[in-house]
Design an enzyme around this catalytic site. Structure first.
Site, PDB file in Angstrom:
ATOM      1  N   GLN A   1       0.716  -1.190  -0.158  1.00 43.57           N
ATOM      2  CA  GLN A   1       0.193  -0.037  -0.124  1.00 43.57           C
ATOM      3  C   GLN A   1       0.863   1.242  -0.043  1.00 43.57           C
ATOM      4  OE1 GLN A   1      -3.317  -0.835   3.024  1.00 43.57           O
ATOM      5  NE2 GLN A   1      -1.887  -2.205   3.615  1.00 43.57           N
ATOM      6  N   ASN A   2       2.293   0.892  -0.006  1.00 39.49           N
ATOM      7  CA  ASN A   2       3.161   2.112   0.163  1.00 39.49           C
ATOM      8  C   ASN A   2       3.313   2.674  -1.161  1.00 39.49           C
ATOM      9  OD1 ASN A   2       2.871   1.427   2.759  1.00 39.49           O
ATOM     10  ND2 ASN A   2       5.191   0.544   2.930  1.00 39.49           N
TER      11      ASN A   2
ATOM     12  N   ASP B   1       6.110   4.981  -1.610  1.00 38.51           N
ATOM     13  CA  ASP B   1       7.357   5.582  -1.462  1.00 38.51           C
ATOM     14  C   ASP B   1       8.267   4.995  -2.389  1.00 38.51           C
ATOM     15  OD1 ASP B   1       8.128   3.222  -0.085  1.00 38.51           O
ATOM     16  OD2 ASP B   1       7.493   4.156   1.845  1.00 38.51           O
TER      17      ASP B   1
ATOM     18  N   HIS C   1      -1.630   1.380  -4.139  1.00 35.70           N
ATOM     19  CA  HIS C   1      -2.158   2.732  -4.247  1.00 35.70           C
ATOM     20  C   HIS C   1      -1.029   3.736  -4.903  1.00 35.70           C
ATOM     21  CE1 HIS C   1      -3.987   1.801  -0.085  1.00 35.70           C
ATOM     22  NE2 HIS C   1      -4.791   1.309  -1.086  1.00 35.70           N
TER      23      HIS C   1
ATOM     24  N   CYS D   1      -2.102  13.920 -15.369  1.00 34.10           N
ATOM     25  CA  CYS D   1      -2.853  15.038 -15.664  1.00 34.10           C
ATOM     26  C   CYS D   1      -4.317  15.023 -15.043  1.00 34.10           C
ATOM     27  CB  CYS D   1      -2.924  15.626 -17.077  1.00 34.10           C
ATOM     28  SG  CYS D   1      -4.142  16.915 -17.163  1.00 34.10           S
TER      29      CYS D   1
ATOM     30  N   CYS E   1      -6.774  15.289 -18.385  1.00 35.70           N
ATOM     31  CA  CYS E   1      -6.771  14.291 -19.497  1.00 35.70           C
ATOM     32  C   CYS E   1      -6.101  12.887 -19.416  1.00 35.70           C
ATOM     33  CB  CYS E   1      -6.077  14.775 -20.849  1.00 35.70           C
ATOM     34  SG  CYS E   1      -4.138  14.999 -20.594  1.00 35.70           S
TER      35      CYS E   1
ATOM     36  N   ASN F   1       3.469  -6.801  13.305  1.00 34.72           N
ATOM     37  CA  ASN F   1       3.110  -5.452  13.901  1.00 34.72           C
ATOM     38  C   ASN F   1       3.383  -5.119  15.205  1.00 34.72           C
ATOM     39  OD1 ASN F   1       1.140  -2.925  14.000  1.00 34.72           O
ATOM     40  ND2 ASN F   1       0.369  -3.685  12.272  1.00 34.72           N
TER      41      ASN F   1
ATOM     42  N   GLU G   1       1.255  -3.624  16.939  1.00 31.74           N
ATOM     43  CA  GLU G   1       0.261  -3.908  17.894  1.00 31.74           C
ATOM     44  C   GLU G   1      -0.665  -4.741  17.075  1.00 31.74           C
ATOM     45  OE1 GLU G   1      -0.761   0.232  18.160  1.00 31.74           O
ATOM     46  OE2 GLU G   1      -2.133   0.287  16.609  1.00 31.74           O
TER      47      GLU G   1
ATOM     48  N   ALA H   1       9.180  -4.295  12.319  1.00 27.38           N
ATOM     49  CA  ALA H   1       9.240  -4.868  11.164  1.00 27.38           C
ATOM     50  C   ALA H   1      10.604  -5.305  10.811  1.00 27.38           C
ATOM     51  CB  ALA H   1       8.615  -4.387  10.000  1.00 27.38           C
TER      52      ALA H   1
HETATM   53  P1  OAD Z   1      -1.425   3.039   9.070  1.00 25.92           P
HETATM   54  O1  OAD Z   1      -0.911   4.101   9.344  1.00 25.92           O
HETATM   55  O2  OAD Z   1      -2.866   2.692   8.966  1.00 25.92           O
HETATM   56  O3  OAD Z   1      -0.964   1.598   9.933  1.00 25.92           O
HETATM   57  C1  OAD Z   1       0.580   1.617  10.185  1.00 25.92           C
HETATM   58  C2  OAD Z   1       0.387   0.287  11.025  1.00 25.92           C
HETATM   59  O4  OAD Z   1       1.931   0.003  10.945  1.00 25.92           O
HETATM   60  C3  OAD Z   1       0.074   0.087  12.325  1.00 25.92           C
HETATM   61  O5  OAD Z   1      -0.773  -0.872  12.413  1.00 25.92           O
HETATM   62  C4  OAD Z   1       1.176   0.289  13.275  1.00 25.92           C
HETATM   63  O6  OAD Z   1       1.000  -0.513  14.386  1.00 25.92           O
HETATM   64  C5  OAD Z   1       2.113  -0.632  12.426  1.00 25.92           C
HETATM   65  N1  OAD Z   1       3.555   0.033  12.645  1.00 25.92           N
HETATM   66  C6  OAD Z   1       4.059   1.271  12.848  1.00 25.92           C
HETATM   67  N2  OAD Z   1       5.384   1.208  12.819  1.00 25.92           N
HETATM   68  C7  OAD Z   1       5.837  -0.190  12.777  1.00 25.92           C
HETATM   69  C8  OAD Z   1       6.979  -0.817  12.628  1.00 25.92           C
HETATM   70  N3  OAD Z   1       8.211  -0.086  13.037  1.00 25.92           N
HETATM   71  N4  OAD Z   1       7.012  -2.001  12.594  1.00 25.92           N
HETATM   72  C9  OAD Z   1       5.949  -2.565  12.388  1.00 25.92           C
HETATM   73  N5  OAD Z   1       4.591  -2.206  12.315  1.00 25.92           N
HETATM   74  C10 OAD Z   1       4.544  -0.774  12.548  1.00 25.92           C
HETATM   75  O7  OAD Z   1      -0.815   2.653   7.630  1.00 25.92           O
HETATM   76  P2  OAD Z   1      -1.350   1.755   6.338  1.00 25.92           P
HETATM   77  O8  OAD Z   1      -1.869   0.512   6.890  1.00 25.92           O
HETATM   78  O9  OAD Z   1      -0.173   1.299   5.268  1.00 25.92           O
HETATM   79  O10 OAD Z   1      -4.040   5.153   1.748  1.00 25.92           O
HETATM   80  O11 OAD Z   1      -2.495   2.369   5.801  1.00 25.92           O
HETATM   81  C11 OAD Z   1      -3.318   2.083   4.642  1.00 25.92           C
HETATM   82  C12 OAD Z   1      -3.596   3.271   3.815  1.00 25.92           C
HETATM   83  O12 OAD Z   1      -4.411   4.132   4.677  1.00 25.92           O
HETATM   84  C13 OAD Z   1      -2.516   3.832   3.281  1.00 25.92           C
HETATM   85  O13 OAD Z   1      -2.164   3.285   2.056  1.00 25.92           O
HETATM   86  C14 OAD Z   1      -2.814   5.250   2.766  1.00 25.92           C
HETATM   87  C15 OAD Z   1      -3.867   5.355   4.081  1.00 25.92           C
HETATM   88  O14 OAD Z   1      -4.614   6.507   4.233  1.00 25.92           O
HETATM   89  C16 OAD Z   1      -4.151   6.058   0.870  1.00 25.92           C
HETATM   90  O15 OAD Z   1      -3.591   7.024   0.898  1.00 25.92           O
HETATM   91  C17 OAD Z   1      -5.194   5.628  -0.177  1.00 25.92           C
END
Ligand code: OAD
Length: 239
Positions: free
Chosen positions: A96-97, A99, A114, A122, A125, A205, A207, A223
């Site tokens: 989902q990243n 970066d 994503h 654009c 278009c 994770n 948590e 991670a």
């Molecule tokens: P979140 O910010 O929702 O969740 C991050 C998760 O990573 C949480 O469950 C944390 O506990 C965990 N976490 C943080 N640091 C960590 C580490 N060092 N090691 C392991 N786990 C860790 O991010 P996403 O799940 O990626 O979408 O969010 C999903 C989507 O929501 C993103 O792609 C973005 C966002 O809004 C869009 O922009 C469409």
């Protein structure tokens, strides 16, 4: 069968990652105390409506995020995930990243659900543009404004990318879910699809998340640290 045996014997593996994987590279996550969505409102910055209302604000915010990402390097988690790609006969990284750090770490088979923050298109278009680092909003030759080629709230994911992600999730024998809160659809459904077809689910994770209830193994911790401990398994099948 324990996790070591599953890893040794399994051939088809998918890894679903979220922003937690890049946290150790200094890129902020979305949810949680220090998450972006604590400071900013997604509906003001990450929707087509927000862009229509104030394209410069949205462009500027993404440019700020590009600045953070440009300085970031892949961390241990990214590198071990690239070892996993070499180890498994059939491997797919579903992230989902936006970066691009997984690619920098060496992964090649990646589905960027994503999109990618370095790409632009654009708003009018759809013409694609590559990397642009500029505080000032840019225009397409058609006169429309350029936007980052990422998926915003309320937008659909690329159909082919999504279909491939579900196919790979369905075929997997082993599914790792790393650093995602597991609340954003459709990504959050992928581990359930793997589980239904009998895959072994490993979650890493800090948590527990909604996905933890279907995980065969929940590894609590960062991670990078958790994956480094498993690295030998992916390099030599033992450890
Ligand atoms: P979140 O910010 O929702 O969740 C991050 C998760 O990573 C949480 O469950 C944390 O506990 C965990 N976490 C943080 N640091 C960590 C580490 N060092 N090691 C392991 N786990 C860790 O991010 P996403 O799940 O990626 O979408 O969010 C999903 C989507 O929501 C993103 O792609 C973005 C966002 O809004 C869009 O922009 C469409």
């Amino acid at each position: 069968m324990g996790i070591k045996e599953i890893i040794r014997k399994g051939k088809r593996c998918v890894v679903l990652t979220g922003s937690g994987v890049s946290a150790e590279s200094g890129i902020p996550t979305f949810r949680g105390d220090k998450g972006l969505w604590k400071q900013y409102r997604p509906e003001e910055l990450a929707t087509p409506d927000a862009f229509m209302r104030n394209p410069q604000l949205v462009w500027g915010w993404y440019n700020w995020r590009r600045g953070i990402i440009a300085k970031a390097k892949p961390n241990a988690a990214h590198y071990v995930i690239s070892d996993m790609e070499k180890f498994f006969a059939d491997f797919m990284l579903i992230t989902q990243n936006i970066d691009g750090l997984h690619r920098k770490a060496g992964n090649k088979d990646i589905l960027e659900l994503h999109g990618n923050i370095w790409e632009n298109k654009c708003f009018n278009c759809g013409k694609r543009y590559g990397e642009i680092m500029s505080e000032k909003l840019q225009k397409c030759e058609c006169g429309g404004y350029l936007r980052p080629d990422v998926v915003w709230f309320g937008e659909s994911l690329d159909r082919e990318v999504l279909e491939m992600a579900f196919l790979k999730a369905r075929e997997a024998e082993l599914c790792f879910v790393i650093g995602t809160s597991g609340v954003v659809q459709p990504a959050a459904s992928l581990p359930y699809v793997s589980k239904e077809s009998g895959a072994y689910i490993v979650e890493i994770n800090l948590e527990r998340t909604p996905i933890s209830s279907i995980a065969d193994e929940f590894i609590s911790g960062k991670a990078g640290e958790a994956l480094v401990k498993m690295r030998e398994l992916f390099l030599h099948g033992s450890g």
